[in-house]
Design an enzyme around this catalytic site. Structure first.
Site, PDB file in Angstrom:
ATOM      1  NE  ARG A   1     125.455  16.743 -53.061  1.00 21.99           N
ATOM      2  CZ  ARG A   1     124.800  17.716 -52.447  1.00 21.99           C
ATOM      3  NH1 ARG A   1     123.499  17.800 -52.539  1.00 21.99           N
ATOM      4  NH2 ARG A   1     125.457  18.616 -51.731  1.00 21.99           N
TER       5      ARG A   1
ATOM      6  CB  CYS B   1     119.816  23.571 -54.417  1.00 23.87           C
ATOM      7  SG  CYS B   1     119.173  22.307 -53.304  1.00 23.87           S
TER       8      CYS B   1
ATOM      9  N   GLY C   1     121.565  26.643 -52.461  1.00 19.65           N
ATOM     10  CA  GLY C   1     122.345  26.793 -53.682  1.00 19.65           C
ATOM     11  C   GLY C   1     121.503  27.330 -54.829  1.00 19.65           C
TER      12      GLY C   1
END
Length: 503
Positions: free
Chosen positions: A418, A319, A316
């Site tokens: 997460r 990311c 991403g």
């Protein structure tokens, strides 16, 4: 000794599609982008089929209720972000399910005490010029009036003037009631030459607004993703920590699909989550899992009962997992490996488990590559964050409009559920960044252009469906020099001062 994967790990930008034979039938109008969302047995139909292969990421900066409505309108599905309280997430899901197509809930609501300067600032942030005025400033408060760009003149009027002094008051407004159908609302709009019709309930509280342009848009959206009750379909993100509390609330709110939101999904935590859902709700609840980057990870989640599997770690745009932890795999290579495993699993078991490509997509053509490599659909973050319908602010940065965009692993999001692996209940270090992306206007316009590009490329490959594309696609790796050759080179572009050379 460690296991070494043979060959290099590649990204989408290192591949190109080689055109195949295309007949006179291969035109964009004939292309279908329908694709399965969830597992199904050979010879059966999937319970949910997306009309376009696009879902929005489970991110604070991407998937709120406005995104859920806008994307379902175009035929995709939004997964409401889970890094909020279960009650707040369920409320967002319910807002999408309760949305009456064509009736817009205001996100630019005023109070009578606000100033013209605040009105102008809000218009700058949202791009909306029609703003209802309610008693408490909430989108469902008692309606007191409405403000449009025709009610004030920034160049002449006092910027500190109160909204109450220049709004069109309630007694002068033409409104509809909750019983007013869209057809009747449209008739009222045209008969009274209105651009917007406020809808109020029995207590004169604002329900929403019907806009002339939105009614026309609703009539022209044949790909809307609707459930059996003609409501928009929407998904929701869950985690592997509080699912026993969150899942019941989301299902009660009407969520059509759930997806475990995790940076790395090849773990027992995902199995425990899926097992709990199956024990309490059986096979009726659609739940996706991930993320994984190889065949072993896919097979594990498929055998755990995942309805679809997400592929991608570290690809991403926001990311930094690969930088901070050194784990991941080039998105194209990961996707190809997982899709081969999916096809092998289907041959062995007769059960097809769709694959969702998550991350690594920079350009529109990357989406076509992902589909050709085997993806059933894509989960997109940066792409959707750019549009009006994402829940972030539009800001002016050095003269250019941008939208805020941050990762779930950033300090801003602090989505420890997460990323935490050991029960620390905190974000121990960052795996995402806080950033801006260029503002891209309305989702409808952007998605329609992207879809047309995908369909056009599929036609070049002689394919009128995603399945046919995956069967006929021919792909080639390209060198770094070939990538440069693919853009403008050896010319001086008219809108730039520098020359572009190719060496």
């Amino acid at each position: 000794m460690a296991t070494f994967f043979e060959g290099e790990s590649h990204t989408f930008s290192e591949y190109l599609l080689v055109p195949g034979y295309s007949s006179s039938e291969n035109i964009p109008a004939n292309v279908s982008l329908k694709t399965p969302l969830c597992r199904y047995k050979a010879g059966e139909e999937p319970r949910v089929t997306l009309n376009i292969p696009m879902v929005s990421s489970i991110m604070q900066a991407v998937s709120g209720e406005r995104m859920g409505i806008a994307l379902a309108t175009e035929g995709g599905m939004s997964f409401i972000y889970g890094s909020q309280t279960p009650e707040a997430e369920a409320a967002m899901v319910k807002a999408v399910k309760d949305y009456k197509a064509g009736v817009v809930v205001s996100d630019s609501t005023l109070t009578p005490e606000m100033t013209m300067e605040q009105v102008m600032r809000l218009k700058e942030q949202t791009g909306h010029s029609t703003m209802p005025v309610t008693e408490d400033g909430s989108p469902h408060g008692k309606l007191l009036g409405i403000v449009t760009s025709r009610d004030y003149r920034p160049s002449r009027d006092d910027h500190q003037a109160k909204v109450a002094t220049f709004m069109t008051p309630r007694e002068q407004l033409i409104v509809g009631t909750e019983e007013t159908t869209l057809t009747v609302a449209n008739d009222i709009i045209w008969a009274n030459k209105l651009n917007a019709l406020p809808i109020v309930n029995a207590d004169d509280c604002l329900v929403g607004i019907v806009f002339r342009k939105d009614y026309d848009s609703h009539k022209s959206n044949p790909d809307e993703l609707l459930d059996a009750h003609k409501r928009y379909m929407v998904g929701a993100g869950i985690n592997t920590r509080d699912y026993a509390t969150r899942v019941p609330l989301l299902l009660e709110a009407g969520a059509d699909a759930l997806c475990i939101d995790s940076s790395e999904g090849f773990s027992e935590w995902q199995k425990l989550t899926i097992d709990w859902i199956r024990e309490n709700y059986g096979e009726d609840v659609i739940v996706g899992a991930g993320n994984v980057v190889d065949a072993d990870g896919f097979r594990y989640l498929a055998e755990c009962g995942a309805d679809f599997v997400k592929v991608g770690i570290g690809g991403g745009s926001i990311c930094i997992t690969r930088e901070t932890k050194g784990i991941g795999r080039g998105q194209a290579t990961a996707l190809i490996d997982v899709c081969r495993a999916r096809d092998e699993y289907f041959e062995e078991t007769g059960i097809y488990v769709p694959v969702c490509s998550d991350g690594g997509i920079v350009y529109d053509y990357h989406m076509t590559l992902a589909l050709a490599m085997g993806a059933d659909f894509m989960m997109l973050g940066r792409y959707f964050a750019r549009f009006d319908e994402s829940p972030t602010n539009r800001v002016n940065v050095n003269g250019q409009y941008m939208k805020e965009y941050w990762g779930e692993g950033s300090a801003r999001a602090r989505n420890w559920q997460r990323y935490d692996l050991g029960g620390a209940a905190k974000l121990s270090f960052e795996e995402g960044v806080d950033s801006y992306v260029p503002y891209a206007g309305s989702l409808k316009d952007g998605v329609n252009m992207t879809i047309y590009k995908i369909k056009s490329t599929m036609c070049n490959c002689g394919a009128n469906s995603i399945k046919e594309l995956q069967e006929k696609a021919r792909l080639t790796l390209v060198s770094s020099t070939s990538i440069v050759e693919g853009g403008a080179h050896d010319v001086v572009l008219k809108d730039r001062t520098q020359s572009v050379s190719f060496n």
